[in-house]
Design an enzyme around this catalytic site. Structure first.
Site, short mmCIF file in Angstrom:
data_model
loop_
_atom_site.label_atom_id
_atom_site.label_comp_id
_atom_site.label_asym_id
_atom_site.label_seq_id
_atom_site.Cartn_x
_atom_site.Cartn_y
_atom_site.Cartn_z
CB SER A 1 -5.28 3.30 3.25
OG SER A 1 -4.75 3.21 1.95
NE ARG B 1 -3.10 -10.79 8.38
CZ ARG B 1 -3.53 -9.60 7.96
NH1 ARG B 1 -3.84 -9.42 6.68
NH2 ARG B 1 -3.65 -8.60 8.79
CE1 TYR C 1 -3.47 2.76 7.92
CE2 TYR C 1 -3.41 0.49 8.70
CZ TYR C 1 -4.11 1.56 8.17
OH TYR C 1 -5.45 1.43 7.88
CG ASP D 1 -9.74 11.37 -0.66
OD1 ASP D 1 -8.58 11.75 -0.41
OD2 ASP D 1 -10.06 10.17 -0.65
CG LEU E 1 -8.14 14.52 6.32
CD1 LEU E 1 -8.16 13.05 6.65
CD2 LEU E 1 -9.46 15.18 6.69
CE LYS F 1 -6.01 3.80 10.29
NZ LYS F 1 -6.99 4.81 9.84
CB SER G 1 -6.25 -0.68 11.03
OG SER G 1 -5.60 -1.76 10.40
CG ASN G 2 -5.97 -5.98 10.74
OD1 ASN G 2 -4.89 -6.56 10.67
ND2 ASN G 2 -6.51 -5.38 9.67
CG HIS G 3 -2.42 -3.55 10.12
ND1 HIS G 3 -1.73 -4.73 9.98
CD2 HIS G 3 -3.17 -3.41 9.00
CE1 HIS G 3 -2.01 -5.27 8.80
NE2 HIS G 3 -2.89 -4.49 8.20
#
Length: 274
Positions: free
Chosen positions: A73, A172, A134, A32, A50, A138, A109-111
């Protein structure tokens, strides 16, 4: 045993997996931008930003497989997302390729698909509909993973993670909950299954209200043990405390969709006709 690198070791998911992965992958290297506050004496850690390719290459040295949870995140400014998730995501795949890493499990991600209505059950092959910067990052990460799988032969698995935790915390999340042990199972498929080339799975447990068709993960042997409905009473009690959100309550991405939303509200009515 293979050496596995896990980025994002100081984050919420990384903190949980630091406890669950060592019995499976004893040679686990953590990374990290800063070390976890509770880093144990027996844990191996290398710091890396990163956004710096050289630092990514350094942590990929001698690694067989990567579980990539590093990055920003939540929703953020464009510069935050650009540096951590877009430049950082590209650097991670490029460094893996340069250093001969065989497999990468990418935390999508679901996003990435958050602007699909909740009444639409979708598979992994739908057109991306990200619900913010975000989510865009992804979608980018999945695309880079596909490029490195097809062009360079990395074995890449992208996990569109729902909501990770010990239990679903509202209505949700009854549809998108992911139990920690089930995430470990998905990571193991990505790191070990002989037939992986490039795959996208939904990171979700056994959720009867699921909005996602996750049959591809099941074809690779995924058998989730978490059942969201076991926590229905608690989730609905917590839901009752929340304020109505006409936009967020309609789309799969929830508050990520209503955040900064200033389009014509009739757009939601139009979606109901589709």
């Amino acid at each position: 045993m293979p050496r596995i690198l896990m980025t994002g070791a100081s984050g919420g998911i990384g903190t949980s997996l630091r406890k669950l992965l060592p019995p499976i992958y004893p040679d686990l290297l953590l990374s990290d931008i800063k070390p976890p506050a509770d880093l144990g004496a027996d844990e191996k850690f290398k710091a890396a930003d990163l956004a710096d390719l050289a630092q990514c290459e350094a942590i990929c040295e001698g690694v067989d497989g990567i579980i990539h949870f590093g990055g920003y995140s939540v929703e953020g400014t464009w510069d935050q997302i650009l540096q951590a998730n877009i430049i950082g995501g590209y650097n991670l795949f490029e460094a893996a390729y340069r250093k001969g890493v065989k497999r990468v499990v990418f935390a999508s991600s679901n996003h990435a698909v958050g602007f699909y209505p909740r009444h639409h059950k979708i598979g992994t092959d739908v057109t991306p509909r990200p619900d913010g910067r975000y989510g865009v990052s992804k979608v980018f990460g999945e695309a880079v993973g596909a490029l490195y799988a097809d062009k360079h032969g990395l074995k890449v698995t992208c996990l569109r993670i729902g909501n990770f935790g010990d239990m679903p915390l509202d209505q949700r999340r009854l549809s998108i909950w992911l139990k920690p042990d089930d995430l470990v199972q998905l990571c193991r498929i990505g790191l070990e299954h002989p037939d992986i080339h490039f795959e996208v799975f939904y990171g979700a447990s056994l959720n009867e209200r699921a909005w996602w068709d996750n049959h591809r993960a099941y074809e690779f042997g995924y058998r989730p043990t978490g059942r969201a409905e076991d926590f229905r009473e608690h989730a609905m009690a917590e839901q009752a405390k929340l304020k109505p959100d006409p936009v967020g309550d309609y789309f799969q991405g929830g508050t990520f969709c209503s955040m900064e939303f200033d389009a014509d509200p009739s757009r939601i009515i139009d979606w109901k006709k589709r």
